[in-house]
Design a protein around this motif. Structure first.
Motif, mmCIF file in Angstrom:
data_model
loop_
_atom_site.group_PDB
_atom_site.id
_atom_site.type_symbol
_atom_site.label_atom_id
_atom_site.label_comp_id
_atom_site.label_asym_id
_atom_site.label_seq_id
_atom_site.Cartn_x
_atom_site.Cartn_y
_atom_site.Cartn_z
ATOM 1 N N ALA A 75 26.619 -53.741 74.488
ATOM 2 C CA ALA A 75 26.010 -53.803 75.828
ATOM 3 C C ALA A 75 24.801 -54.741 75.809
ATOM 4 O O ALA A 75 24.518 -55.407 76.810
ATOM 5 C CB ALA A 75 25.642 -52.423 76.308
ATOM 6 N N ASP A 76 24.095 -54.709 74.685
ATOM 7 C CA ASP A 76 22.909 -55.563 74.586
ATOM 8 C C ASP A 76 23.285 -57.040 74.726
ATOM 9 O O ASP A 76 22.575 -57.796 75.386
ATOM 10 C CB ASP A 76 22.196 -55.328 73.236
ATOM 11 N N GLN A 77 24.429 -57.357 74.100
ATOM 12 C CA GLN A 77 24.819 -58.757 74.154
ATOM 13 C C GLN A 77 25.125 -59.193 75.582
ATOM 14 O O GLN A 77 24.541 -60.190 76.037
ATOM 15 C CB GLN A 77 26.020 -59.015 73.238
ATOM 16 N N VAL A 135 10.628 -42.063 77.247
ATOM 17 C CA VAL A 135 11.804 -42.216 76.384
ATOM 18 C C VAL A 135 13.061 -41.853 77.155
ATOM 19 O O VAL A 135 14.089 -42.585 77.090
ATOM 20 C CB VAL A 135 11.678 -41.339 75.125
ATOM 21 N N GLU A 136 12.946 -40.807 77.888
ATOM 22 C CA GLU A 136 14.102 -40.379 78.688
ATOM 23 C C GLU A 136 14.506 -41.472 79.660
ATOM 24 O O GLU A 136 15.694 -41.786 79.809
ATOM 25 C CB GLU A 136 13.734 -39.099 79.458
ATOM 26 N N GLU A 137 13.454 -41.990 80.304
ATOM 27 C CA GLU A 137 13.739 -43.055 81.248
ATOM 28 C C GLU A 137 14.449 -44.173 80.552
ATOM 29 O O GLU A 137 15.476 -44.668 81.032
ATOM 30 C CB GLU A 137 12.433 -43.586 81.845
ATOM 31 N N LYS A 162 19.357 -47.016 79.411
ATOM 32 C CA LYS A 162 20.385 -47.461 78.468
ATOM 33 C C LYS A 162 21.720 -46.842 78.809
ATOM 34 O O LYS A 162 22.770 -47.506 78.765
ATOM 35 C CB LYS A 162 19.994 -47.077 77.050
ATOM 36 N N VAL A 163 21.669 -45.638 79.172
ATOM 37 C CA VAL A 163 22.903 -44.929 79.552
ATOM 38 C C VAL A 163 23.495 -45.569 80.785
ATOM 39 O O VAL A 163 24.716 -45.815 80.872
ATOM 40 C CB VAL A 163 22.625 -43.426 79.807
ATOM 41 N N LEU A 164 22.577 -45.868 81.689
ATOM 42 C CA LEU A 164 23.041 -46.542 82.893
ATOM 43 C C LEU A 164 23.720 -47.856 82.535
ATOM 44 O O LEU A 164 24.819 -48.175 83.056
ATOM 45 C CB LEU A 164 21.851 -46.796 83.824
ATOM 46 N N GLY A 165 23.042 -48.581 81.667
ATOM 47 C CA GLY A 165 23.619 -49.807 81.214
ATOM 48 C C GLY A 165 24.993 -49.579 80.613
ATOM 49 O O GLY A 165 25.954 -50.317 80.889
ATOM 50 N N ARG A 166 25.078 -48.622 79.841
ATOM 51 C CA ARG A 166 26.366 -48.351 79.189
ATOM 52 C C ARG A 166 27.426 -47.963 80.190
ATOM 53 O O ARG A 166 28.594 -48.395 80.087
ATOM 54 C CB ARG A 166 26.211 -47.243 78.170
ATOM 55 N N LEU A 190 32.436 -51.798 83.914
ATOM 56 C CA LEU A 190 32.845 -53.212 83.833
ATOM 57 C C LEU A 190 34.079 -53.369 82.962
ATOM 58 O O LEU A 190 35.072 -53.981 83.369
ATOM 59 C CB LEU A 190 31.718 -54.061 83.252
ATOM 60 N N ILE A 191 33.961 -52.765 81.797
ATOM 61 C CA ILE A 191 35.060 -52.837 80.855
ATOM 62 C C ILE A 191 36.319 -52.223 81.464
ATOM 63 O O ILE A 191 37.425 -52.800 81.356
ATOM 64 C CB ILE A 191 34.711 -52.163 79.539
ATOM 65 N N ARG A 192 36.142 -51.120 82.070
ATOM 66 C CA ARG A 192 37.280 -50.462 82.717
ATOM 67 C C ARG A 192 37.936 -51.370 83.742
ATOM 68 O O ARG A 192 39.183 -51.544 83.759
ATOM 69 C CB ARG A 192 36.789 -49.201 83.384
ATOM 70 N N MET A 193 37.042 -51.918 84.562
ATOM 71 C CA MET A 193 37.566 -52.807 85.583
ATOM 72 C C MET A 193 38.328 -53.983 84.964
ATOM 73 O O MET A 193 39.464 -54.282 85.357
ATOM 74 C CB MET A 193 36.442 -53.364 86.441
ATOM 75 N N VAL A 194 37.630 -54.515 83.986
ATOM 76 C CA VAL A 194 38.240 -55.626 83.295
ATOM 77 C C VAL A 194 39.582 -55.243 82.700
ATOM 78 O O VAL A 194 40.590 -55.928 82.866
ATOM 79 C CB VAL A 194 37.294 -56.175 82.197
#
Lengths: 304, 340
Positions: free
Chosen positions: A297-299, A229-231, A236-240, A246-250
């Motif tokens: 993020a999922d999208q 679960v942690e993994e 997910k955290v990594l994804g976020r 990404l968002i920041r860059m954008v």
């Protein structure tokens, strides 16, 4: 020996003779004897006497006899003098023996009898005293025995009472002891009744009794699960985080881009910027915040 | 000058064995001096005269006031037996009078007499024991005898002396033991008395029973009597033909039965039938003692059972002229009918 009347002139003569001789020596004495004759002294007394110078001595001894009892004086019967006269006392003339002897006899017998009576009276008096004392002693003994009997009875009753009292006390004590014992036993039982379940529950609580499967699950499965679960969450955290970056860059790019263009985009850009900057710190943990970016993020993840 | 009046005194030389008495008040002082004279004949004659004078209480008083007792004490140890015999006789006659007794106690004649217990002459011993006997009847005299430590020798003498003297010793012992009993018990008096209970002479048996009575009136005496097993002998003596023996034996049993051991011993020796016989006889002096003994025995359950059948005997006793017997019978009936 001559009678004193004859001897006296003889002595006188003899005394005279020496005197005369002395006198005659001075004056002439008798004439000398005629021749052929001699003068001889001659004694002319009645009895011839040997005239010698040495006096006739005769030894005589005298010794007193041993003590002899004075011989009994010989019966002295004086010579009869006077006239013989006879008298005779007839019976009854001088005194009557029977009458005269009575007082003497009375005294003699009376004294003896009196003495004897005194002694007998004494003894009788004493005997009476002793019998009186005996009677009293008997009564006293009877009473004494009664007293002792009652004492004995009393003592026995007291002893009996004492014994019963002690017995009763003993009984009470035993009863009390028994009650205490019962109470103690009941209490102990009750106390100990909880003991086993509590022991077991304590042990159970402290984890001594364990179900091996549960344990197994707990010790191995769950950590693995958690780590998985942690993994997953980390992913997910990594994804976020990626998304955030990404968002920041954008957003930074857009900022750069839109800072040159007209200011109508500036209001959109700052609104998006807080939203992006808000989303960036709210990465880990918050469920509602995380859901949106996760969904967002999922999208993109799904789009990628 | 001879007078026609006859004198009240006996003529002077009527008894040559007696010293002539001086007239009136001078009689006793002169006799006192004669007693101290070194010549034996004078002393003997003075003693004979004194014996006769001492029957008169006034002369006794005068004699004690003159201090005759010290002279008599010295004469007690005289070597001549007549002197000793007469001295003891004088002392015993003096002891018959109350003043004499007081005087004897005060001058400590009792301790002086201890030496005469072993005198070879019978009469001296007899008189000595008579003096002890009479002195013991007084409480102070009994105390004096006890103090002089006479009890152990007396108990020993009981075994060896003549019968008459034994009677006197038993009387002395009975009066002394009323006071204190421990010395006699230590000297083994109970065993000696047990023997005497079977003596052929009535007087000795009755007196021995009396002494046992006195012994068992004390607590230690009761124990000793039970231990020596005297009770069966006493019970067998109850059937004796002489009334004095019966009286004293019943009395001794009465005291001995106070303790529980004595009671059971008496019951074991079958004392009830002879006692009942004694009670049934109307004129017997032993009635009182027998009733009391039966009362004591009735406290035991077996005794009560036996006596329940004989209640009418006690009812008869209620008519006895003596008040003590009536009371005793009443108490006996109460005890017999008592239910726990």
């Amino acid at each position: 020996p001559d009678t004193p009347e004859v001897e006296k002139p003889k002595k006188a003569q003899k005394k005279l003779m020496p005197r005369k001789l002395k006198q005659e020596e001075i004056r002439p004495g008798t004439p000398q004897p005629v021749e052929g004759r001699e003068h001889v002294y001659v004694q002319t007394e009645l009895y011839l006497e040997e005239i010698i110078d040495r006096i006739i001595e005769v030894d005589g001894e005298c010794q007193t006899d041993e003590f002899l009892d004075r011989p009994p004086t010989p019966l002295f019967i004086p010579a009869k003098t006077g006239k013989d006269v006879a008298t005779q006392i007839e019976e009854g003339e001088l005194f009557d023996f029977d009458i005269e002897v009575k007082p003497i006899l009375e005294v003699l017998v009376g004294k003896t009898v009196e003495q004897a009576l005194l002694e007998v009276m004494e003894e009788e008096e004493l005997a009476q005293l002793w019998s009186h004392q005996r009677a009293f002693a008997e009564l006293r003994n009877a009473e004494f025995a009664e007293l002792q009997r009652l004492e004995e009875q009393d003592r026995r009753i007291r002893e009996e009472k004492e014994r019963r009292r002690l017995e009763h006390l003993e009984k009470l004590r035993k009863q009390k002891e028994t009650a205490e014992k019962v109470a103690a036993r009941a209490f102990a039982q009750r106390y100990l009744a909880d003991l086993i379940p509590s022991v077991f529950s304590n042990l159970h609580d402290s984890g001594f009794f364990y179900d091996p499967i549960e344990r197994d699950i707990e010790t191995e499965f769950l950590p693995w699960l958690m780590s998985e679960v942690e993994e997953t969450l980390q992913k997910k955290v990594l994804g976020r985080v990626m998304l955030d970056s990404l968002i920041r860059m954008v957003v930074e790019k857009r900022l750069d881009e839109f800072s040159r263009p007209p200011p109508s985009d500036q209001t959109e850009a700052p609104a998006e910027e807080p939203r992006a900057t808000d989303a960036a710190p709210q990465v880990s943990g918050e469920a509602s915040a995380a859901d949106q970016p996760v969904a967002e993020a999922d999208q993109p993840a799904a789009e990628e | 000058m001879a007078q026609p009046r006859i004198s009240a005194y006996l003529p002077p030389d009527i008894d040559p064995t007696k010293a002539p008495l001086a007239f009136g008040r001078r009689a006793l002082p002169k006799l006192n001096e004669e007693l101290q004279s070194p010549e034996l004949l004078t002393q003997q004659r003075a003693l004979m005269a004194l014996c006769d004078l001492v029957h008169d209480p006034e002369k006794v008083y005068q004699a004690i006031a003159l201090g005759f007792l010290d002279n008599l004490k010295t004469l007690l140890v005289h070597h001549d037996q007549t002197v000793r015999q007469k001295t003891t006789e004088v002392l015993s006659i003096m002891a018959f009078h109350s003043i004499g007794r007081q005087g004897l106690i005060q001058s400590g004649v009792i301790s002086a007499l201890t030496g005469l217990l072993d005198d070879p002459v019978d009469i001296c011993r007899k008189n000595t024991h008579q003096i002890f006997d009479i002195m013991a009847k007084l409480p102070e005299g009994a105390a004096g005898v006890l103090q002089a430590g006479l009890i152990p020798p007396l108990v020993l003498k009981l075994k060896t002396e003549l019968d008459e003297i034994q009677e006197q010793i038993l009387d002395t012992l009975s009066n002394c033991l009323q006071v204190e009993v421990s010395e006699a018990l230590a000297a083994g008096v109970v065993a000696v008395l047990k023997e005497k209970l079977s003596h052929p002479s009535t007087a000795i048996r009755s007196k021995a029973a009396w002494v046992l009575l006195e012994i068992s009136s004390h607590a230690e005496g009761k124990i000793a009597v039970c231990k020596e097993g005297v009770i069966p002998v006493l019970v067998s003596l109850l059937e004796d033909t002489q009334p004095e023996v019966q009286v004293n034996t019943a009395g001794a049993l009465m005291f001995a039965a106070v303790t529980p051991q004595g009671r059971s011993a008496a019951l074991g020796a079958e004392a009830i039938p002879p006692l009942l016989k004694l009670v049934a006889e109307e004129t017997n002096k032993a009635r009182l003692n027998a009733i009391k003994t039966l009362t004591l025995l009735a406290e035991l359950p077996e005794g009560r059972q036996t006596l329940l059948d004989h209640r009418d005997t006690f009812q008869q006793c209620l008519d006895d002229p003596s008040e003590a017997v009536q009371r005793a019978a009443q108490i006996a009936i109460t005890v017999i009918e008592w239910k726990p």
